[in-house]
Design a protein around this motif. Structure first.
Motif, PDB file in Angstrom:
ATOM      1  N   TYR A 532      -0.035   3.494   1.352  1.00 17.06           N
ATOM      2  CA  TYR A 532      -0.177   3.340  -0.098  1.00 17.06           C
ATOM      3  C   TYR A 532       0.608   2.128  -0.591  1.00 17.06           C
ATOM      4  N   GLN A 533       1.724   1.835   0.088  1.00  9.29           N
ATOM      5  CA  GLN A 533       2.501   0.649  -0.261  1.00  9.29           C
ATOM      6  C   GLN A 533       1.747  -0.635   0.097  1.00  9.29           C
ATOM      7  N   LEU A 534       0.960  -0.564   1.169  1.00  8.95           N
ATOM      8  CA  LEU A 534       0.297  -1.754   1.712  1.00  8.95           C
ATOM      9  C   LEU A 534      -1.118  -1.967   1.179  1.00  8.95           C
ATOM     10  N   ALA A 535      -1.668  -0.965   0.521  1.00  6.63           N
ATOM     11  CA  ALA A 535      -3.109  -0.963   0.247  1.00  6.63           C
ATOM     12  C   ALA A 535      -3.565  -2.202  -0.527  1.00  6.63           C
ATOM     13  N   ASP A 536      -2.841  -2.598  -1.570  1.00 12.56           N
ATOM     14  CA  ASP A 536      -3.259  -3.758  -2.359  1.00 12.56           C
ATOM     15  C   ASP A 536      -3.291  -5.026  -1.511  1.00 12.56           C
ATOM     16  N   ASP A 537      -2.253  -5.235  -0.699  1.00 12.30           N
ATOM     17  CA  ASP A 537      -2.201  -6.429   0.143  1.00 12.30           C
ATOM     18  C   ASP A 537      -3.301  -6.392   1.201  1.00 12.30           C
ATOM     19  N   PHE A 538      -3.564  -5.211   1.732  1.00  9.71           N
ATOM     20  CA  PHE A 538      -4.614  -5.045   2.735  1.00  9.71           C
ATOM     21  C   PHE A 538      -5.970  -5.433   2.161  1.00  9.71           C
ATOM     22  N   LEU A 539      -6.257  -4.936   0.971  1.00 13.59           N
ATOM     23  CA  LEU A 539      -7.545  -5.268   0.339  1.00 13.59           C
ATOM     24  C   LEU A 539      -7.659  -6.758   0.054  1.00 13.59           C
TER      25      LEU A 539
END
Length: 595
Positions: A532-539
């Protein structure tokens, strides 16, 4: 400033030169008759003419006048009802609907092009028909024969408009908290009671009826999302035999541009659906965002009890692609204004110019302005290629005779749609703000029209699932459960179209991250929040890889036509470096998780 004008040639270039849409459609038996780029180009050109002449000129007045609420009724801005009546009667809402339902049976991608144009021209207006196709597909797949006979053609043609009623004051992203109740009636219908908020187009005078699709809970339903069912509640019902009605038919004032009063009861009996108010919003003033109260309103169930979210997902997925197209269209509209202004505004001599003679003092020649404009162009054209490819995959998923191709198309749509919705709506807002900067102080003044794009664009980052939820959907729900297998298949597909060593190396790094780093770290209970911490960067990282794929295709098509595309280098210089930043953030977070 002059209103947005669709550039049909630019849409056709992406569709036919870049994506070879006519060749893709020729593989589909149901679409083979439409695999003619001459025919499809003509449809796109006519769509552009209609949007430019009828819809775009209403944008400013729609923003300034806005939708008006009084005594439970909403009157749309001047000219809107006439424009909508012309819109549906000309057949534009029915482009991709089945011919047996009054549609034209054209490819989904043509509808996608139309909606990009519409949102660029007049976001507030386009909110009204924006949910039509999703409502049509939902009813087509889950509605009873009786409901389909009564409502399907009306929705396919756009004669009647539709809403999606999910959100409640206490239940936004968590739909499991929905409290609206549906109590069975003796005649097989249901009495539906509850309040829904943020309902786009919940009340208006554009169409003679409005079809509400509403999530509610049956009396014996379990708590949470599995207890939700889907119901259809018309604003006006032909059958008022249960006596639940809000009173006799009421006459409302003549719609803007009309000469005769529009009778609320002209289609049937008014159901007990009350518009209690409309919201005063930052933007999209021409779109009435309503609070609707259902007071034992007579309702029809859609699909099976307890499977309302499943049925509604058909509508939500269609809406999310259209919201991605909103982002592309709004950014293009802002770019058009900024580019036109830059070609006319004269200030100090541009760096490198020998004198102030001629056009040396146009701000379009200044490197800072060129960077702003070319960067937005890089996002617009790549976004079109990705969005139109997604629309083509929707047709492939429905109609391709090869099951493996249908599966690959479904995978593309599942993984790419949240990326489109999130990345391009964010760029619509930040990019429109950058385009406002081109105007300097004039951009902050309403007279020039650019500030409306900034205000209008902001909402697209929020509705149809916030951008944060899109990122969680991509990583937590669609990547981690299968160990990244579906995403790895998508990356392999992208790899076949990548040749630039920067993109090839980045694709391999991202694939390694999905295969090795994510499973190793997300398995630890103490670090369960890491995805959940990484989701924005992943997208965002995946969005940039998709852009790299798109720009290789665009540059190759331009070169084949003996052209160069200035925004190609802008992508690599000013957009692509974000990939390194996103990978660095994800790596740092995994190594040193938050305390």
């Amino acid at each position: 400033m002059n209103a947005y004008q669709p550039a049909a040639a630019e849409h056709a270039f992406i569709l036919f030169d870049v994506l070879r849409a006519h060749e893709r459609l020729a593989e589909l038996p149901a679409m083979a008759e439409h695999a003619d780029n001459g025919l499809l180009t003509q449809v796109i050109e006519e769509a552009g003419k209609f949007v430019g002449a009828v819809i775009a000129p209403l944008n400013r007045e729609g923003d300034e006048v806005g939708a008006q609420w009084k005594d439970g009724a909403v009157t749309m801005p001047p000219g809107f009802r006439d424009a909508y009546q012309a819109f549906w009667q000309a057949g534009w809402p029915s482009l991709a609907c089945a011919t047996e339902h009054g549609g034209q049976g054209l490819p989904t991608v043509v509808e996608a092009v139309l909606h990009e144009m519409l949102n660029a021209a007049n976001h507030g207006f386009t909110m009204a028909p924006g949910l039509l196709h999703g409502a049509y597909e939902c009813l087509r797949h889950h509605g009873s024969e009786a409901l389909q006979a009564r409502y399907l053609e009306k929705l396919a043609t756009g004669e009647w408009l539709a809403t999606m009623c999910l959100t409640e004051p206490h239940a936004g992203s968590d739909l499991g908290l929905v409290r609206t109740k549906a109590v069975p009636l003796a005649d097989g219908r249901y009495a539906l009671s509850g309040t829904k908020i943020f309902i786009s187009g919940g009340e208006h005078d554009l169409s003679d009826n409005i079809v509400h699709l509403v999530l509610a809970r049956l009396p014996d339903a379990p708590p949470g999302p599995k207890g939700l069912s889907l119901f259809l509640v018309p604003k006006l019902d032909e059958d008022g035999s249960d006596g639940r009605r809000a009173g006799p038919p009421q006459a409302r004032p003549a719609p803007s541009g009309g000469s005769e009063p529009h009778e609320v009861g002209s289609v049937g009996v008014r159901t007990r659906v009350h518009c209690e108010r409309i919201e005063e919003k930052m933007g999209i003033h021409a779109s009435p965002t309503c609070v609707l109260r259902f007071d034992e309103a007579a309702a029809h169930i859609v699909g099976e009890p307890g499977k309302g979210l499943y049925a509604m997902c058909v509508m939500m997925n269609a809406a999310r692609l259209l919201v991605g197209l909103q982002g592309i269209g709004l950014l293009d509209a802002a770019w058009q204004k900024a580019n036109a202004y830059a070609q006319e505004r004269r200030q100090m001599r541009a760096p490198g110019s020998a004198s102030r003679s001629g056009e040396a003092d146009l701000i379009a020649l200044h490197p800072a302005i060129q960077r702003i404009l070319l960067t937005q162009r890089a996002w617009i054209d790549a976004g079109r290629a990705i969005a139109y490819r997604t629309a083509l995959e929707l047709d492939t998923q429905k109609h391709h005779p090869d099951a493996s191709r249908r599966e690959a198309a479904a995978r593309w749509c599942s993984l790419v749609t949240p990326v489109l919705k999130s990345a391009w709506t964010e760029q619509a807002f930040t990019g429109a703000s950058a385009c406002l900067q081109v105007f300097g102080g004039h951009g902050y003044v309403r007279e020039w029209g650019i500030e409306q794009h900034v205000r209008d664009a902001r909402v697209a980052m929020i509705y149809e699932g916030t951008n944060e939820i899109q990122a969680i959907d991509l990583l937590v729900r669609k990547t981690l459960p299968d160990g990244g297998a579906a995403l790895q298949a998508l990356l392999a597909e992208l790899g076949h179209g990548l040749h630039d060593p920067r993109a090839v190396e980045a694709l391999a790094r991202f694939g390694d991250f999905v295969r090795e780093a994510l499973p190793a770290n997300s398995a630890h209970t103490a670090q369960a929040d890491l995805p959940y911490q990484l989701a924005d960067d992943f997208l965002r990282a995946l969005a940039l890889l998709l852009m790299a794929w798109a720009w290789e295709r665009i540059a190759a098509a331009a070169a084949a036509n003996a052209h160069t595309h200035a925004a190609h280098q802008a992508f690599w210089r000013w957009v692509w470096p974000e990939f390194e930043m996103r990978m660095a953030i994800m790596g740092t977070t995994l190594v040193t998780p938050p305390a």
